[in-house]
Write a protein that holds these residues in place. Structure first.
Motif, PDB file in Angstrom:
ATOM      1  N   GLN A 119       0.815  -1.211   0.000  1.00 11.78           N
ATOM      2  CA  GLN A 119       0.000   0.000   0.000  1.00 11.78           C
ATOM      3  C   GLN A 119       0.850   1.262   0.000  1.00 11.78           C
ATOM      4  N   ASP A 120       1.968   1.244   0.743  1.00 11.98           N
ATOM      5  CA  ASP A 120       2.785   2.444   0.908  1.00 11.98           C
ATOM      6  C   ASP A 120       4.262   2.060   0.859  1.00 11.98           C
ATOM      7  N   PRO A 121       4.894   2.128  -0.323  1.00 12.84           N
ATOM      8  CA  PRO A 121       6.304   1.724  -0.413  1.00 12.84           C
ATOM      9  C   PRO A 121       7.217   2.492   0.535  1.00 12.84           C
ATOM     10  N   GLY A 122       6.973   3.785   0.713  1.00  7.36           N
ATOM     11  CA  GLY A 122       7.798   4.568   1.619  1.00  7.36           C
ATOM     12  C   GLY A 122       7.720   4.070   3.049  1.00  7.36           C
ATOM     13  N   ALA A 123       6.516   3.722   3.487  1.00  2.84           N
ATOM     14  CA  ALA A 123       6.344   3.197   4.840  1.00  2.84           C
ATOM     15  C   ALA A 123       7.004   1.831   4.991  1.00  2.84           C
ATOM     16  N   VAL A 124       6.939   1.010   3.957  1.00  2.00           N
ATOM     17  CA  VAL A 124       7.585  -0.307   4.004  1.00  2.00           C
ATOM     18  C   VAL A 124       9.095  -0.145   4.100  1.00  2.00           C
ATOM     19  N   LEU A 125       9.658   0.750   3.306  1.00  3.43           N
ATOM     20  CA  LEU A 125      11.104   0.959   3.342  1.00  3.43           C
ATOM     21  C   LEU A 125      11.547   1.533   4.685  1.00  3.43           C
ATOM     22  N   ALA A 126      10.728   2.395   5.267  1.00  2.00           N
ATOM     23  CA  ALA A 126      11.035   2.907   6.605  1.00  2.00           C
ATOM     24  C   ALA A 126      11.002   1.781   7.637  1.00  2.00           C
ATOM     25  N   GLU A 127      10.075   0.852   7.475  1.00  2.00           N
ATOM     26  CA  GLU A 127      10.006  -0.297   8.374  1.00  2.00           C
ATOM     27  C   GLU A 127      11.209  -1.206   8.204  1.00  2.00           C
ATOM     28  N   VAL A 128      11.644  -1.401   6.967  1.00  2.20           N
ATOM     29  CA  VAL A 128      12.847  -2.191   6.721  1.00  2.20           C
ATOM     30  C   VAL A 128      14.048  -1.553   7.409  1.00  2.20           C
ATOM     31  N   ARG A 129      14.201  -0.260   7.270  1.00  3.32           N
ATOM     32  CA  ARG A 129      15.303   0.440   7.939  1.00  3.32           C
ATOM     33  C   ARG A 129      15.212   0.305   9.456  1.00  3.32           C
ATOM     34  N   ARG A 130      13.996   0.384   9.982  1.00  3.52           N
ATOM     35  CA  ARG A 130      13.816   0.310  11.440  1.00  3.52           C
ATOM     36  C   ARG A 130      14.281  -1.024  11.999  1.00  3.52           C
ATOM     37  N   ILE A 131      13.957  -2.114  11.315  1.00  2.00           N
ATOM     38  CA  ILE A 131      14.265  -3.428  11.880  1.00  2.00           C
ATOM     39  C   ILE A 131      15.684  -3.888  11.566  1.00  2.00           C
ATOM     40  N   LEU A 132      16.327  -3.288  10.549  1.00  2.00           N
ATOM     41  CA  LEU A 132      17.696  -3.679  10.221  1.00  2.00           C
ATOM     42  C   LEU A 132      18.671  -3.126  11.254  1.00  2.00           C
ATOM     43  N   ARG A 133      19.578  -3.972  11.696  1.00  2.00           N
ATOM     44  CA  ARG A 133      20.643  -3.476  12.565  1.00  2.00           C
ATOM     45  C   ARG A 133      21.664  -2.713  11.726  1.00  2.00           C
ATOM     46  N   PRO A 134      22.459  -1.822  12.324  1.00  2.00           N
ATOM     47  CA  PRO A 134      23.474  -1.093  11.556  1.00  2.00           C
ATOM     48  C   PRO A 134      24.380  -2.044  10.779  1.00  2.00           C
ATOM     49  N   GLY A 135      24.543  -1.767   9.498  1.00  2.00           N
ATOM     50  CA  GLY A 135      25.322  -2.632   8.632  1.00  2.00           C
ATOM     51  C   GLY A 135      24.532  -3.735   7.979  1.00  2.00           C
ATOM     52  N   GLY A 136      23.281  -3.930   8.404  1.00  2.00           N
ATOM     53  CA  GLY A 136      22.429  -4.941   7.789  1.00  2.00           C
ATOM     54  C   GLY A 136      22.037  -4.550   6.377  1.00  2.00           C
ATOM     55  N   THR A 137      21.564  -5.537   5.610  1.00  2.00           N
ATOM     56  CA  THR A 137      21.280  -5.284   4.196  1.00  2.00           C
ATOM     57  C   THR A 137      19.836  -5.583   3.833  1.00  2.00           C
ATOM     58  N   PHE A 138      19.333  -4.759   2.944  1.00  2.00           N
ATOM     59  CA  PHE A 138      18.059  -4.990   2.267  1.00  2.00           C
ATOM     60  C   PHE A 138      18.388  -5.328   0.826  1.00  2.00           C
ATOM     61  N   ARG A 139      18.036  -6.537   0.409  1.00  2.00           N
ATOM     62  CA  ARG A 139      18.358  -7.018  -0.937  1.00  2.00           C
ATOM     63  C   ARG A 139      17.048  -7.188  -1.713  1.00  2.00           C
ATOM     64  N   PHE A 140      16.984  -6.650  -2.916  1.00  2.00           N
ATOM     65  CA  PHE A 140      15.700  -6.553  -3.595  1.00  2.00           C
ATOM     66  C   PHE A 140      15.829  -6.742  -5.100  1.00  2.00           C
ATOM     67  N   LEU A 141      14.765  -7.285  -5.679  1.00  2.00           N
ATOM     68  CA  LEU A 141      14.551  -7.324  -7.125  1.00  2.00           C
ATOM     69  C   LEU A 141      13.106  -6.909  -7.350  1.00  2.00           C
ATOM     70  N   GLU A 142      12.894  -5.870  -8.132  1.00  2.00           N
ATOM     71  CA  GLU A 142      11.551  -5.325  -8.301  1.00  2.00           C
ATOM     72  C   GLU A 142      11.335  -4.884  -9.744  1.00  2.00           C
ATOM     73  N   HIS A 143      10.077  -4.963 -10.191  1.00  2.00           N
ATOM     74  CA  HIS A 143       9.780  -4.393 -11.499  1.00  2.00           C
ATOM     75  C   HIS A 143       9.276  -2.969 -11.299  1.00  2.00           C
ATOM     76  N   VAL A 144       9.623  -2.101 -12.255  1.00  2.00           N
ATOM     77  CA  VAL A 144       9.461  -0.666 -12.056  1.00  2.00           C
ATOM     78  C   VAL A 144       8.891  -0.004 -13.306  1.00  2.00           C
ATOM     79  N   VAL A 145       8.563   1.264 -13.144  1.00  2.00           N
ATOM     80  CA  VAL A 145       8.036   2.050 -14.261  1.00  2.00           C
ATOM     81  C   VAL A 145       9.093   2.184 -15.353  1.00  2.00           C
ATOM     82  N   ALA A 146       8.648   2.119 -16.594  1.00  2.00           N
ATOM     83  CA  ALA A 146       9.547   2.300 -17.740  1.00  2.00           C
ATOM     84  C   ALA A 146       9.702   3.785 -18.069  1.00  2.00           C
TER      85      ALA A 146
END
Length: 221
Positions: free
Chosen positions: A128-155
């Motif tokens: 529903q809200d990509p910005g909120a999801v990314l903020a949640e990912v940052r919140r739960i990641l410890r310093p130095g942790g990684t978010f690894r992603f593959l996504e389809h996007v606007v052309a």
């Protein structure tokens, strides 16, 4: 042997649609060999050497379990109940412990700075809200942790793919439970406050034209 723990909160905010939920579970199970063949080169690189415990937002029917170490644990943030049985079966076959949480990606319920690695593939298009999801990912990641992603996007504007995305956006979103093929997710990830972001842009050559523009990358907290 893998085990499954299921945590279901009283309310997830996710609409459990009987037809679309079952259709998507069946669709992604049937399409798994094709999708894996198409995306494997990037997944093999982005998901290389995953740690023993990984959080995945929107794991669906378990397409990425093959990249986890045998005996590892997947904390699966998956609100769509129609995916759960197939995800549990896949975890059992792969020898992965499954901590299944029926929650939205915007509110995982995990503690601050508690996770070494979060992964996603073809998920940020439908939250529903990509910005909120990314903020949640940052919140739960410890310093130095990684978010690894593959996504389809606007052309890019003016391309046949962009035209197809614009024309098909409504039926595409309805069929695939809110999936948008018009999101600039690279900009969203870069703006989310990670310490570093590395992104590769690439194009698939599949018959699903609105789906063919992609990014893959790693963001470090």
């Amino acid at each position: 042997m893998s085990e499954t723990t299921i945590l279901t909160p009283p309310e997830t905010g996710f609409e459990q649609h009987a037809f679309r939920g079952r259709f998507n579970a069946a669709f992604f199970r049937v399409m798994d060999p094709y999708m894996e063949h198409t995306l494997h080169p990037r997944k093999q690189r982005i998901f290389a050497e995953l740690p023993p415990e990984v959080v995945e937002i929107g794991p669906g029917v378990g397409a990425n379990l093959r990249y986890l170490p045998v005996g590892g644990t997947l904390v699966a943030i998956e609100p769509n109940r129609h995916m759960h049985a197939l995800l549990q079966d896949a975890a059992h076959r792969r020898g992965v412990q499954l901590d299944l949480r029926e929650r939205m990606a915007e509110a995982t319920g995990l503690p601050d700075d508690s996770v070494e690695c979060v992964i996603s593939s073809l998920v940020l298009c439908s939250v529903q809200d990509p910005g909120a999801v990314l903020a949640e990912v940052r919140r739960i990641l410890r310093p130095g942790g990684t978010f690894r992603f593959l996504e389809h996007v606007v052309a890019e504007d003016g391309t046949p793919t962009r035209t197809a995305q614009r024309i098909l956006r409504r039926p595409w979103a309805w069929t695939f439970e809110g999936c948008s093929c018009e999101r600039d997710l690279e900009t969203a990830v870069r703006a989310a406050g990670f310490q570093s972001v590395a992104v590769e842009r690439y194009r698939l050559h599949s018959p699903f034209l609105p789906f063919n523009t992609h990014i893959a990358g790693t963001a470090r907290a």
